[in-house]
Design an enzyme around this catalytic site. Structure first.
Site, PDB file in Angstrom:
ATOM      1  CE1 TYR A 127      -2.989  -3.076   0.946  1.00  0.00           C
ATOM      2  CE2 TYR A 127      -2.611  -2.642   3.271  1.00  0.00           C
ATOM      3  CZ  TYR A 127      -3.170  -3.422   2.274  1.00  0.00           C
ATOM      4  OH  TYR A 127      -3.894  -4.527   2.615  1.00  0.00           O
ATOM      5  CB  CYS A 160       1.532   0.838   4.261  1.00  0.00           C
ATOM      6  SG  CYS A 160       2.336  -0.213   5.477  1.00  0.00           S
ATOM      7  CG  PHE A 181       5.184  -1.250   8.674  1.00  0.00           C
ATOM      8  CD1 PHE A 181       6.195  -1.294   9.622  1.00  0.00           C
ATOM      9  CD2 PHE A 181       3.875  -1.107   9.110  1.00  0.00           C
ATOM     10  CE1 PHE A 181       5.924  -1.200  10.978  1.00  0.00           C
ATOM     11  CE2 PHE A 181       3.582  -1.017  10.471  1.00  0.00           C
ATOM     12  CZ  PHE A 181       4.608  -1.056  11.399  1.00  0.00           C
ATOM     13  CB  CYS A 182       4.675  -0.170   1.990  1.00  0.00           C
ATOM     14  SG  CYS A 182       3.588  -1.589   2.285  1.00  0.00           S
TER      15      CYS A 182
END
Length: 378
Positions: free
Chosen positions: A110, A113, A115-116
């Site tokens: 995503y 996001c 973390f992404c």
């Protein structure tokens, strides 16, 4: 092949230039007389046949020299182009070697996001080419083949699945340092652990995910000063366990900010027409309420901006005034992680407030440039 042809042209050129006809002194004849090239003596001729007998051999000698020069020039240009091509080919091979030995990487994500985002910051900084598959956060059809239902997921060479942003970063970084081991061999150092949380739900965690699996020589090269590795690991964990939890309460702090945040999420994400409408309005309302719960869960202040400001200033204080980055002259994995988490707020009110009310701006822009310019591949 090209080099051989170029050398042959040069050889022919020298042969022509060294021939007796080409080396003979050139005499140019005129109707009123002639001028000898290698002397100032003047003579007079009668023209007609005498002119032809003197001019033709001279032209032949001149043509031989011109022809020889042409061959030499052509051969020289050919050699130049060959050398240039070989140098470019060598540099391309070296760059491929530095950039991960030709790994084929596909990132399922995503875009908004955190973390992404920190995974992308790492891949970009090290100049690793990768394809992106944007996952629909509602249906998640793009990862229906995976039993692991979170993002990011990194597929390596189409057959190796690496889960969890911190595992992805540690695993690929270890591989870049020691390419004698395959990605699958490195990945075994980060085993998946299953446990049950306080709600009775099974959760997956990964052991050693902040460690780089290096021998003593490589560790001494990557971390030349005492305590650097532990410092990097500490702040990478801090980014995951604390900083990331400050994002939602800040970007959904008010109903207006919640709507603006979901407008951004829908615009940058992968939603259908109706899904986008539903996500923007219903999702914004839901996340506004969830942000309130998160504030209580993490014991945040009434004004959650103050927690964000404090966290960011604590980070800058840890870097200190003598270092450009926590990694020194270049970003380390902690720099990239913190930058990636904060980046998801760009374009939102929380990001602007953070830039104006903390000391993070100069560091942030430095990491941003380093990531965009792929400075880590050097």
């Amino acid at each position: 092949m090209a080099a051989a042809c170029a050398r042959a042209l040069c050889k022919v050129g020298w042969t022509v230039l060294e021939s007796p006809a080409a080396r003979r002194p050139v005499t140019l004849s005129y109707p009123a007389g002639n001028v000898v090239a290698f002397g100032s003596r003047r003579a007079f001729g009668t023209g007609g046949a005498a002119l032809r007998t003197k001019v033709l051999p001279s032209l032949r000698a001149g043509s031989g020299r011109l022809l020889g020069c042409a061959f030499l020039l052509g051969g020289g240009l050919g050699l130049y182009q060959t050398v240039k091509f070989r140098v470019q080919q060598h540099l391309a091979e070296e760059e491929t070697k530095v950039r991960g030995g030709g790994l084929r990487l596909t990132l399922y994500q995503y875009k908004t996001c955190p973390f992404c985002s920190k995974t992308r910051a790492f891949l970009d900084y090290y100049g690793l080419p990768y394809e992106i598959v944007e996952v629909n956060p509602v249906m998640r059809q793009e990862i229906k083949w995976s039993t692991y239902r979170k993002v990011p997921i990194l597929m390596v060479n189409d057959d190796m699945q690496v889960n969890d942003s911190s595992v992805i970063i540690s695993c690929i970084k270890t591989y870049l340092i020691n390419e004698n081991k395959s990605v699958s061999e490195v990945l075994r150092c980060y085993p998946e652990l299953k446990s049950v949380n306080e709600k009775g739900k099974e959760v997956k965690e990964y052991s050693n995910k902040y460690w780089l699996m290096l021998d003593e020589a490589d560790a001494a090269t990557v971390y030349p000063e005492k305590g650097m590795q532990k410092e990097e690991m500490k702040w990478r964990a801090w980014a995951d366990d604390w900083l990331v939890h400050l994002i939602s309460p800040n970007v959904y702090r008010t109903t207006g900010e919640a709507l603006a945040s979901f407008d951004y999420i829908v615009r940058e994400g992968k939603f259908g027409t109706y899904e986008g409408f539903f996500a923007k309005y219903v999702g914004a309302a839901a996340m506004y309420l969830i942000a309130k719960r998160l504030k209580s869960r993490h014991n945040l202040q009434e004004d959650v901006r103050q927690d964000l400001y404090k966290a960011v200033n604590d980070w800058i204080a840890a870097i200190g005034k003598k270092r450009k980055f926590m990694g020194g002259e270049q970003p380390n994995l902690a720099d990239l992680a913190v930058f990636g988490v904060l980046r998801v707020m760009e374009g939102l009110e929380a990001f602007d407030d953070m830039m104006q009310n903390t000391k993070v701006k100069n560091w942030y822009r430095r990491v941003e440039r380093a990531s965009l310019n792929h400075e880590g591949r050097k």
